[in-house]
Write a protein that holds these residues in place. Structure first.
Motif: not given
Length: 258
Positions: A3-5, A7, A18, A251-253
């Motif tokens: 995964t990558t996050s 914000t 990442d 934030s988003l994952t």
């Protein structure tokens, strides 16, 4: 699954994590930039020192010198070709020594992540008061995911060669009531950009955070609407792209789609 996050801290400032690498884009960490004032969201609070800072072009709302001084640690500065001398002159030789200059097609490696410069259709000057110039670029970050940080740009034909992408961090507005049609994306053009770049997910940025003093009370629709409007138009133009409209500080994952 990798995964990558991300914000979003407002305007074009994004903290991206990442593959064990942290990157910071176009940092504006203060509540004021010249005549612009932060109108939404908290003052950014970084979780630590990033591995590198990605700077897309010299405009002061993207290449903000006071904010660069606030970033902790001694991160690499990934800058457009022609910008290192400006960094050394304004921030000092120690900052200049940390610069890696990229032109479209060039790349650099930061830990387990590759950062590649891609074109941007945008003026590369510091401003009408300055003779300082460098390229305007965007970045594709390739690690667990392929993420496009577009910087500031209008539409250009080569966008179709940027994808496929897992995530597009796409500018959808500006800081004032007008946008130059050849150098910025509005919500409709941003949806077309995401279509061309074949992005599985998209997050709208570059709107709603910085606004000329006093203007936000007069034309609030121009301040608040670009992100949701982009999401609405993208649902029609590129329905396979999932759009997430973040509030400043959210934030988003991202799970790799390709």
């Amino acid at each position: 699954m990798s995964t990558t996050s991300v914000t979003w801290w407002g305007h074009s400032t994004v903290w991206l994590a990442d593959s064990g690498v942290t990157l910071l884009t176009d940092p504006v960490l203060t509540d004021r930039v010249a005549h612009l004032r932060r109108m939404a969201g908290p003052t950014p609070v970084l979780p630590g020192a990033p591995g590198a800072i990605l700077l897309s072009h010299l405009h002061a709302d993207h290449f903000h010198l006071a904010s660069l001084r606030l970033v902790p640690g001694e991160p690499m500065l990934v800058v457009p070709r022609g910008a290192a001398a400006f960094v050394a002159k304004t921030l000092g030789p120690a900052y200049g020594a940390r610069c890696v200059e990229l032109a479209p097609g060039d790349d650099t490696t930061i830990g387990a992540v590759r950062v590649r410069a891609v074109p941007a259709a945008h003026d590369g000057g510091r401003g009408p008061w300055s003779r300082e110039r460098a390229l305007a670029i965007g970045f594709v970050i390739e690690g667990a995911s392929r993420t496009w940080f577009a910087g500031d740009t209008g539409l250009f034909d080569e966008m179709s060669g940027i994808g496929p992408l897992d995530l597009a961090l796409i500018p959808v507005g500006g800081w004032g009531p007008t946008l130059g049609s050849h150098h910025h994306l509005d919500a409709a053009d941003a949806a077309e950009a995401v279509r061309r770049a074949k992005a599985a997910q998209a997050v709208p940025v570059h709107y709603g955070s910085l606004w000329p003093i006093g203007m936000g009370r007069l034309r609030t629709h121009m301040f608040r609407e670009p992100g949701p409007r982009f999401a609405e138009l993208a649902a029609r133009i590129v329905p396979d792209t999932r759009v997430t409209v973040l509030a400043q500080g959210e934030s988003l994952t991202v799970e790799r789609a390709r």
